[in-house]
Design an enzyme around this catalytic site. Structure first.
Site, mmCIF file in Angstrom:
data_model
loop_
_atom_site.group_PDB
_atom_site.id
_atom_site.type_symbol
_atom_site.label_atom_id
_atom_site.label_comp_id
_atom_site.label_asym_id
_atom_site.label_seq_id
_atom_site.Cartn_x
_atom_site.Cartn_y
_atom_site.Cartn_z
ATOM 1 N N SER A 196 0.723 -1.256 -0.117
ATOM 2 C CA SER A 196 0.207 -0.772 0.075
ATOM 3 C C SER A 196 0.708 1.756 0.416
ATOM 4 O O SER A 196 0.788 2.494 0.906
ATOM 5 C CB SER A 196 -0.766 0.047 1.162
ATOM 6 O OG SER A 196 -1.543 -0.907 0.658
ATOM 7 N N ARG A 211 7.302 6.535 -4.232
ATOM 8 C CA ARG A 211 7.952 7.089 -3.430
ATOM 9 C C ARG A 211 7.249 5.988 -2.031
ATOM 10 O O ARG A 211 6.082 5.744 -2.142
ATOM 11 C CB ARG A 211 8.049 8.729 -2.934
ATOM 12 C CG ARG A 211 6.000 9.124 -3.473
ATOM 13 C CD ARG A 211 5.741 10.228 -2.802
ATOM 14 N NE ARG A 211 6.064 11.090 -4.123
ATOM 15 C CZ ARG A 211 5.122 11.466 -5.146
ATOM 16 N NH1 ARG A 211 3.996 10.609 -4.642
ATOM 17 N NH2 ARG A 211 5.437 11.878 -6.266
ATOM 18 N N ASP A 251 -4.449 -1.082 -1.417
ATOM 19 C CA ASP A 251 -5.165 -1.673 -0.202
ATOM 20 C C ASP A 251 -6.797 -0.863 -0.669
ATOM 21 O O ASP A 251 -7.411 -1.243 -1.307
ATOM 22 C CB ASP A 251 -4.278 -0.793 1.299
ATOM 23 C CG ASP A 251 -4.153 0.515 1.542
ATOM 24 O OD1 ASP A 251 -4.310 0.972 0.116
ATOM 25 O OD2 ASP A 251 -3.661 0.514 2.373
HETATM 26 C C1 GLC Z 1 -0.860 6.285 1.453
HETATM 27 C C2 GLC Z 1 -0.597 5.532 0.156
HETATM 28 C C3 GLC Z 1 -1.654 4.326 -0.570
HETATM 29 C C4 GLC Z 1 -2.112 3.775 0.334
HETATM 30 C C5 GLC Z 1 -2.631 4.498 1.760
HETATM 31 C C6 GLC Z 1 -3.621 3.882 2.622
HETATM 32 O O1 GLC Z 1 -1.639 7.522 0.824
HETATM 33 O O2 GLC Z 1 0.350 6.091 -0.733
HETATM 34 O O3 GLC Z 1 -0.487 3.765 -1.575
HETATM 35 O O4 GLC Z 1 -3.443 2.933 -0.603
HETATM 36 O O5 GLC Z 1 -1.828 4.624 2.254
HETATM 37 O O6 GLC Z 1 -3.090 2.541 3.156
#
Ligand code: GLC
Length: 518
Positions: A196, A211, A251
């Site tokens: 995620s 990143r 996610d």
């Molecule tokens: C951050 C991550 C993203 C994820 C979110 C919730 O924003 O960059 O990929 O979906 O957190 O977990």
């Protein structure tokens, strides 16, 4: 490496702020090169400052109200610019909000079935699941959670993925055997890896990390294919020889698919937890940046927006307070994830703490008391905001408890009322900004007339009192009465069940020879 220990946290137990412990940072401007927490001890001479010259807590509150309140008009302006940013992200690669094509094609049939492994690396915990999809929207899940230490989030990426592989290997060893809920020996097992963080995907089982977000900083990972790194780690464990990394997912994408699997009215998924983000289903002809792939225009594909990055770097669109700016400057990624830093559970407690520090510095709070504990960055957990908001007592006994127990500070009733009101301002702003993001997707996709369900998950959404109601109020502020047609609901487990469904969909798609190149 030490063997991974299953965490004591029972499965499904969600912690409101998944962000402890935090890196030590100071309130000094970034670049000072001295990350030592500021210490702050009041002396007797401070205590003699005449109280009559101090503003009352009510006066202070007025100032913070004007800083943290988002009017409906301001929300609509944010939504308009958000829509533009979403559209640009579909047209061009390398945009701040990257609108990532996920290669998850369309909705699940709900007939997906079989056994799948899911690995979830998202924030605080690492989770390994064996998901048995039974078709017809039903499933069974067996899972183990492992706590990630703050050090693991900062050590070399290879070590982090080795640890992930070690956890999967332990899990597979433990669950291999005959019968229900068991992994069959010598059968290929598809694994969905929920990673995620923003990744550029050339195909579904690939992803170059754009990143790190949410405080992760593992070196030698950004710019690399995390799927390849994880595969290399899996190869170190013979017990994983039959496990095949089939899909690398976010996610939000998992949540979108899992929520639709159980509630087909779901059109959008949002995560409001340690981080914040959303996914939705797009028509391929609108994702013009992937035209060279030759996928038919009418095909549907899930988009991981990575909307936490909205307004990063330039900071044109969002009203940021001085405390938001400090949080950003002192984070490990200044300038980045601007939207997320105003909303997510990782930061709300810190915003609150910085307001208190300002009042302490001005001599308006806790005179004569030792405030060093409150001076420690990230020492005020977002869970405290949530607890203060739900304190049912007139004396605000929970608030007393938080300040005496965690910070050894005595508070007056007027101060406690102020703290609760401040928590409400910060929590309410986070919910209303989340509503702006949802409204932007609704507007962009034209879902308002027909209405839709939004699958929502994450500690803020699930545990922060009134968060969902405030989102719904925000949607009405943006759209008027029609905003009531957009309804959020607690989503199905996207990172476990969703990941498994996507692995199943992908396995079938490839077996059917459909878009096998992506
Ligand atoms: C951050 C991550 C993203 C994820 C979110 C919730 O924003 O960059 O990929 O979906 O957190 O977990």
């Amino acid at each position: 490496m030490a063997a991974p220990h299953p965490s004591a946290t029972p499965p499904h137990d969600v912690v409101i702020s998944e962000s402890l412990p935090k890196p030590a940072i100071s309130r000094e401007p970034s670049g000072s090169g001295n990350p030592v927490p500021a210490s702050h001890t009041r002396t007797q001479s401070n205590a003699s400052v005449p109280h009559a010259t101090k503003k009352t807590m009510v006066d202070h509150l007025r100032k913070y109200e004007s800083l943290f309140t988002l009017t409906p008009q301001r929300m609509r302006i944010i939504v308009d610019s958000f829509v533009e940013v979403l559209e640009i992200g579909l047209k061009e690669f390398g945009q701040t909000v990257p609108m990532i094509p996920t290669y998850v094609f369309g909705w699940p049939t709900r007939m997906e079935n079989g056994d799948f492994l899911a690995l979830d690396l998202g924030g605080t915990n690492l989770r390994v699941c064996l998901v048995h999809l039974q078709g017809d929207g039903r499933f069974e899940i067996t899972q183990t959670k492992y706590r990630l230490t703050e050090e693991q989030k900062q050590e070399d990426g290879m070590k982090l993925f080795d640890f992930c592989a070690e956890c999967v290997a332990n899990f597979v060893e433990l669950h291999t055997g005959e019968g229900r809920g068991k992994i069959k020996e010598d059968e290929e097992l598809a694994l969905g890896f929920t990673f995620s963080y923003p990744v550029n995907q050339a195909r579904i089982d690939h992803g170059e990390l754009i990143r790190w977000t949410k405080g992760f900083g593992a070196p030698n990972t950004e710019g690399k294919d995390v799927a390849a790194m994880f595969r290399a780690s899996m190869e170190k464990y013979p017990v994983l020889k039959n496990v095949k990394l089939t899909a690398l997912i976010n996610d939000t994408t998992g949540t979108l698919i899992a929520s639709h699997y159980v509630n087909p009215r779901t059109k959008i998924a949002v995560i409001l937890g340690t981080g914040c983000n959303a996914a939705y289903m797009e028509t391929v002809e609108n994702i013009t940046k992937i035209a060279p792939l030759g996928i038919p225009g009418e095909q549907q594909m899930a988009i991981n927006c990575e909307w936490g990055a909205f307004d990063s770097f330039q900071h044109y669109h969002l009203p940021r307070t001085p405390y938001d700016i400090l949080v950003d400057e002192q984070s490990n990624k200044p300038g980045e994830q601007a939207f997320e830093k105003l909303i997510s559970g990782r930061y709300l407690g810190e915003i609150f703490r910085l307001v208190l520090c300002e009042l302490i510095d001005a001599g308006d709070l806790f005179l004569g008391q030792n405030t060093y504990k409150l001076e420690i960055p990230y020492s005020f957990d977002t869970a405290f905001l949530s607890l203060m908001e739900s304190d049912p007592t007139d004396e605000l006994l929970t608030v007393i408890g938080i300040f005496t127990h965690f910070h050894q500070i005595e508070t007056t009733l007027a101060e406690r009322q102020f703290f609760r009101a401040l928590a409400r301002l910060i929590g309410r702003r986070a919910a209303r900004l989340s509503a702006c993001g949802i409204a932007a997707i609704v507007s962009k996709c034209g879902y308002l007339e027909e209405g839709c369900s939004v699958g929502a998950d994450g500690s803020l959404y699930n545990k922060y009192p009134g968060f969902a109601d405030r989102i719904h109020e925000g949607l009405v502020d943006v759209f008027g009465d029609k905003g009531k047609r957009i309804v959020t609901h607690h989503a199905e487990d996207g990172s476990g069940v969703g990941s498994a469904i996507i692995a199943a969909m992908t396995k079938k798609r490839k077996a059917d020879g459909l878009f096998v190149h992506v």
